[in-house]
Write a protein that holds these residues in place. Structure first.
Motif, PDB file in Angstrom:
ATOM      1  N   GLY A 178       8.096  15.740  -4.897  1.00  0.00           N
ATOM      2  CA  GLY A 178       9.372  15.679  -4.186  1.00  0.00           C
ATOM      3  C   GLY A 178       9.332  16.337  -2.829  1.00  0.00           C
ATOM      4  O   GLY A 178      10.250  16.157  -2.018  1.00  0.00           O
ATOM      5  N   GLU A 179       8.301  17.108  -2.564  1.00  0.00           N
ATOM      6  CA  GLU A 179       8.205  17.810  -1.292  1.00  0.00           C
ATOM      7  C   GLU A 179       7.807  16.836  -0.182  1.00  0.00           C
ATOM      8  O   GLU A 179       7.021  15.907  -0.381  1.00  0.00           O
ATOM      9  CB  GLU A 179       7.167  18.923  -1.405  1.00  0.00           C
ATOM     10  CG  GLU A 179       7.093  19.835  -0.188  1.00  0.00           C
ATOM     11  CD  GLU A 179       6.138  20.990  -0.401  1.00  0.00           C
ATOM     12  OE1 GLU A 179       5.749  21.618   0.589  1.00  0.00           O
ATOM     13  OE2 GLU A 179       5.787  21.261  -1.579  1.00  0.00           O
TER      14      GLU A 179
ATOM     15  N   VAL B 245      -3.280  15.131   3.598  1.00  0.00           N
ATOM     16  CA  VAL B 245      -2.144  16.059   3.609  1.00  0.00           C
ATOM     17  C   VAL B 245      -2.595  17.509   3.639  1.00  0.00           C
ATOM     18  O   VAL B 245      -1.784  18.421   3.794  1.00  0.00           O
ATOM     19  CB  VAL B 245      -1.238  15.809   2.384  1.00  0.00           C
ATOM     20  CG1 VAL B 245      -0.491  14.491   2.545  1.00  0.00           C
ATOM     21  CG2 VAL B 245      -2.042  15.802   1.088  1.00  0.00           C
ATOM     22  N   ALA B 246      -3.913  17.731   3.458  1.00  0.00           N
ATOM     23  CA  ALA B 246      -4.516  19.063   3.576  1.00  0.00           C
ATOM     24  C   ALA B 246      -6.010  18.837   3.731  1.00  0.00           C
ATOM     25  O   ALA B 246      -6.517  17.751   3.424  1.00  0.00           O
ATOM     26  CB  ALA B 246      -4.219  19.926   2.352  1.00  0.00           C
ATOM     27  N   SER B 247      -6.724  19.826   4.207  1.00  0.00           N
ATOM     28  CA  SER B 247      -8.170  19.678   4.381  1.00  0.00           C
ATOM     29  C   SER B 247      -8.833  19.350   3.044  1.00  0.00           C
ATOM     30  O   SER B 247      -8.757  20.121   2.089  1.00  0.00           O
ATOM     31  CB  SER B 247      -8.767  20.970   4.942  1.00  0.00           C
ATOM     32  OG  SER B 247     -10.171  20.848   5.081  1.00  0.00           O
ATOM     33  N   GLY B 248      -9.430  18.168   2.966  1.00  0.00           N
ATOM     34  CA  GLY B 248     -10.097  17.756   1.737  1.00  0.00           C
ATOM     35  C   GLY B 248      -9.194  17.114   0.715  1.00  0.00           C
ATOM     36  O   GLY B 248      -9.652  16.767  -0.380  1.00  0.00           O
ATOM     37  N   VAL B 249      -7.898  16.936   1.051  1.00  0.00           N
ATOM     38  CA  VAL B 249      -6.960  16.330   0.105  1.00  0.00           C
ATOM     39  C   VAL B 249      -6.328  15.101   0.753  1.00  0.00           C
ATOM     40  O   VAL B 249      -5.657  15.214   1.785  1.00  0.00           O
ATOM     41  CB  VAL B 249      -5.862  17.306  -0.336  1.00  0.00           C
ATOM     42  CG1 VAL B 249      -4.913  16.634  -1.322  1.00  0.00           C
ATOM     43  CG2 VAL B 249      -6.482  18.549  -0.970  1.00  0.00           C
ATOM     44  N   GLU B 250      -6.550  13.946   0.141  1.00  0.00           N
ATOM     45  CA  GLU B 250      -5.950  12.713   0.611  1.00  0.00           C
ATOM     46  C   GLU B 250      -5.084  12.117  -0.486  1.00  0.00           C
ATOM     47  O   GLU B 250      -5.430  12.188  -1.671  1.00  0.00           O
ATOM     48  CB  GLU B 250      -7.016  11.690   1.015  1.00  0.00           C
ATOM     49  CG  GLU B 250      -7.783  12.051   2.271  1.00  0.00           C
ATOM     50  CD  GLU B 250      -8.766  10.960   2.680  1.00  0.00           C
ATOM     51  OE1 GLU B 250      -8.751   9.881   2.045  1.00  0.00           O
ATOM     52  OE2 GLU B 250      -9.544  11.184   3.631  1.00  0.00           O
TER      53      GLU B 250
ATOM     54  N   SER C  51       5.244  11.368   8.229  1.00  0.00           N
ATOM     55  CA  SER C  51       5.888  12.199   7.212  1.00  0.00           C
ATOM     56  C   SER C  51       5.767  11.485   5.874  1.00  0.00           C
ATOM     57  O   SER C  51       5.981  10.271   5.789  1.00  0.00           O
ATOM     58  CB  SER C  51       7.366  12.418   7.559  1.00  0.00           C
ATOM     59  OG  SER C  51       7.497  13.216   8.704  1.00  0.00           O
ATOM     60  N   VAL C  52       5.412  12.230   4.848  1.00  0.00           N
ATOM     61  CA  VAL C  52       5.244  11.638   3.521  1.00  0.00           C
ATOM     62  C   VAL C  52       5.927  12.515   2.480  1.00  0.00           C
ATOM     63  O   VAL C  52       6.077  13.721   2.659  1.00  0.00           O
ATOM     64  CB  VAL C  52       3.742  11.486   3.153  1.00  0.00           C
ATOM     65  CG1 VAL C  52       3.074  10.420   3.995  1.00  0.00           C
ATOM     66  CG2 VAL C  52       3.016  12.820   3.271  1.00  0.00           C
ATOM     67  N   LYS C  53       6.337  11.869   1.421  1.00  0.00           N
ATOM     68  CA  LYS C  53       6.948  12.567   0.294  1.00  0.00           C
ATOM     69  C   LYS C  53       6.001  12.495  -0.903  1.00  0.00           C
ATOM     70  O   LYS C  53       5.409  11.434  -1.169  1.00  0.00           O
ATOM     71  CB  LYS C  53       8.277  11.927  -0.065  1.00  0.00           C
ATOM     72  CG  LYS C  53       9.026  12.617  -1.208  1.00  0.00           C
ATOM     73  CD  LYS C  53      10.364  11.927  -1.452  1.00  0.00           C
ATOM     74  CE  LYS C  53      11.150  12.627  -2.553  1.00  0.00           C
ATOM     75  NZ  LYS C  53      12.461  11.958  -2.769  1.00  0.00           N
ATOM     76  N   ILE C  54       5.806  13.614  -1.579  1.00  0.00           N
ATOM     77  CA  ILE C  54       4.925  13.637  -2.749  1.00  0.00           C
ATOM     78  C   ILE C  54       5.649  13.004  -3.921  1.00  0.00           C
ATOM     79  O   ILE C  54       6.678  13.512  -4.390  1.00  0.00           O
ATOM     80  CB  ILE C  54       4.506  15.074  -3.105  1.00  0.00           C
ATOM     81  CG1 ILE C  54       3.765  15.732  -1.933  1.00  0.00           C
ATOM     82  CG2 ILE C  54       3.612  15.071  -4.355  1.00  0.00           C
ATOM     83  CD1 ILE C  54       3.440  17.198  -2.152  1.00  0.00           C
TER      84      ILE C  54
ATOM     85  N   SER D  18       0.001  10.789  -5.147  1.00  0.00           N
ATOM     86  CA  SER D  18       0.728   9.579  -4.753  1.00  0.00           C
ATOM     87  C   SER D  18       1.786   9.964  -3.743  1.00  0.00           C
ATOM     88  O   SER D  18       2.572  10.908  -3.964  1.00  0.00           O
ATOM     89  CB  SER D  18       1.382   8.911  -5.962  1.00  0.00           C
ATOM     90  OG  SER D  18       0.399   8.418  -6.854  1.00  0.00           O
ATOM     91  N   LEU D  19       1.853   9.214  -2.635  1.00  0.00           N
ATOM     92  CA  LEU D  19       2.752   9.554  -1.535  1.00  0.00           C
ATOM     93  C   LEU D  19       3.643   8.368  -1.173  1.00  0.00           C
ATOM     94  O   LEU D  19       3.356   7.218  -1.525  1.00  0.00           O
ATOM     95  CB  LEU D  19       1.931   9.966  -0.300  1.00  0.00           C
ATOM     96  CG  LEU D  19       0.934  11.120  -0.471  1.00  0.00           C
ATOM     97  CD1 LEU D  19       0.072  11.241   0.773  1.00  0.00           C
ATOM     98  CD2 LEU D  19       1.670  12.429  -0.755  1.00  0.00           C
ATOM     99  N   SER D  20       4.690   8.684  -0.437  1.00  0.00           N
ATOM    100  CA  SER D  20       5.590   7.642   0.059  1.00  0.00           C
ATOM    101  C   SER D  20       6.046   7.994   1.461  1.00  0.00           C
ATOM    102  O   SER D  20       6.406   9.144   1.735  1.00  0.00           O
ATOM    103  CB  SER D  20       6.803   7.486  -0.852  1.00  0.00           C
ATOM    104  OG  SER D  20       7.717   6.555  -0.296  1.00  0.00           O
TER     105      SER D  20
END
Length: 405
Positions: free
Chosen positions: A297-298, A316-321, A348-351, A362-364
């Motif tokens: 939700g973040e 969305v972070a170093s090493g995290v896609e 901008s993405v929502k988790i 999974s992102l949106s």
């Protein structure tokens, strides 16, 4: 009996008595020595250039020239023999004259003959022997194995050795590769021993490696599909997908030859001598840190890293896609992600979800904005004909107003 017969009988008796005496004492007074015979004697005199010896069971004197004492290079006979030593050699010359009874013999030739027999046996039985490096030459090593043997540089090791001088004076274990006594030719092989030792060491190390353990290694070779890492006696492969948590386009971007790295052992196949390794799994997973810092939700910012037919991968972070599925890119229909997104673009993405087991996010993008309100526009139907009869607009106009046409 005539006087002549009597004299002959007396002479025969004396001759028989002399022969019997010689047999009893074991003294060889005849020229019984021939070239190639083996003789034994006791050293009684040492000169600068030769040694003298009493030949056993003979009135012959034995002489050994300094060149025939040994195949080693010596300055004085005392380096090899001392007075009262018992020596043995092969006769190379016989001097049987009235005032001189000598045999010239060679200790070196006997040693060489015995050495060749021993070397032939070692070759036939594939035995390992030990020799001392006597001389370093450009093409290899001269080794004392009872005779002068030679190790070509190509048979010295399983790897190229630039500095041969390091072996001078050393004792080396070798195999007999080829032997031709008549040509004084002995070819030795150390490479086979080195290879056998390494094979045994590889076997031991493969048996000791355990999947899941973390060990240190060195990058020794790079290919398009990964890096080979030496763990001691064996090499393992870290596939390009296991080099880093971030996507690696080229192996050279992640590692270089000579790098010391920590790797996790994923799998070991002792029979095939194959080891699968991972650099990234030997490190703390960035997903774990991300999981602790963020929740479903973040909303956060990310960078589009890759575009595929079914969506976009956003870092969305170093090493995290995370994956933004094509259906989550926009409220409007998107046929191809590249129509609306570009690699390197900040979004901008929502988790939507965090899967700890598979380490997937999974992102949106569309969930970060409100759905646009639909605009309702009334449709006006006009009839410009002069016919007073009802038109289609008169009959169906109210029904069409709710249709989005």
């Amino acid at each position: 009996m005539t006087t002549e017969n009597t004299v002959n009988e007396e002479n025969n008796e004396e001759l028989n008595e002399e022969v019997n005496t010689s047999e009893e004492t074991g003294t060889n007074t005849s020229s019984a020595f021939e070239i190639g015979d083996t003789v034994r004697g006791t050293v009684y005199k040492i000169e600068d250039k030769f040694v003298k010896a009493h030949i056993e069971d003979s009135d012959f004197e034995g002489i050994v020239p300094i060149s025939q004492l040994t195949n080693k290079r010596i300055e004085r006979p005392e380096e090899i023999v001392s007075e009262e030593d018992t020596i043995e050699g092969i006769v190379i010359k016989v001097e049987n004259e009235e005032d001189r009874k000598n045999v010239i013999f060679s200790i070196r030739k006997l040693d060489e003959s015995n050495a060749y027999d021993s070397l032939q046996s070692a070759k036939d039985n594939d035995e390992t022997i030990t020799g001392t490096v006597m001389e370093v030459v450009k093409a290899g090593l001269v080794v004392d194995v009872g005779v002068r043997g030679f190790i070509p540089a190509s048979l010295l090791s399983d790897a190229y050795i630039e500095d041969l001088d390091q072996f001078e004076g050393q004792e080396l274990e070798v195999k007999v590769e080829d032997i031709e006594p008549e040509k004084n030719r002995v070819i030795l092989n150390r490479k086979r021993i080195v290879e056998a030792e390494k094979t045994e060491e590889r076997k031991k190390q493969l048996e000791s490696l355990e999947a899941g353990s973390i060990v240190e290694g060195e990058v020794v070779r790079i290919t398009t599909f990964g890096a080979f890492i030496n763990l001691g006696e064996v090499d393992g492969l870290a596939h390009i997908s296991e080099l880093d948590y971030s996507r690696v386009e080229k192996v050279e971007d992640a590692v270089s030859i000579g790098d010391k790295v920590q790797v996790k052992i994923l799998d070991v196949d002792p029979e095939q001598e194959r080891i699968s390794l991972s650099l990234k799994q030997a490190q703390a997973s960035p997903f774990d840190s991300f999981l602790n810092a963020h929740s479903e939700g973040e909303v956060l910012e990310g960078t589009v890293k890759r575009l595929v037919d079914f969506g976009a991968f956003v870092e969305v972070a170093s090493g995290v896609e995370g994956l933004v599925h094509v259906s989550e890119i926009s409220h409007e229909h998107v046929a191809t992600p590249s129509d609306v997104l570009k690699e390197g673009q900040t979004v901008s993405v929502k988790i939507l979800s965090l899967n700890e087991d598979s380490e997937k996010v999974s992102l949106s993008i569309k969930e970060t904005s409100d759905r646009p309100a639909r605009e309702e526009q009334g449709k006006v139907y006009r009839d410009d004909t002069e016919d007073d009869g009802p038109t289609l607009g008169d009959v169906f106009g109210d029904r069409f107003k709710d249709l989005d046409i």
